[in-house]
Design a protein around this motif. Sequence first.
Motif: not given
Length: 131
Positions: A20-26, A13-18, A88-93
């Motif tokens: 940000n530069e701080a290591g966070l995802i909204p 799962l970690a490999d799929k997620l994007v 885009d794998s850069d936001v979670l719901l």
Amino acid sequence: MSENLQDVLDPNLADKLVFNEAGLIPAIVQQHDTLEVLMMGWMDDVALARTLTTGRVWFYSRSRREYWRKGDTSGHVQYVKSAAIDCDSDVLLIKVHQVGVACHTGTRTCFTGRELPVVVGNENEDAKETK
């Protein structure tokens, strides 16, 4: 806390997620039955792993630089019902059952009473313009 915290996110799962530069995802948090958007918070891999494995929503506080579980101090708990990744794998719901209010200001959502003035779009007007 009685839950066995899982602090390691599944590497697949970690490999799929994007992140940000701080290591966070909204993470957008939504009431599971009404689809009401309640709030947005930031997660890193540890907060997401805890959210996926404990049944409660965890965030990473950028200002306090610490993890927090929604509801531990306020009593306004979020029970996880489902989780999804955007295209885009850069936001979670994260869909939840919200107990009490979601916003730290005491409103049901972080958006309640904070509407902006907008010009309301009309699909019928668009149809006229394309003819």
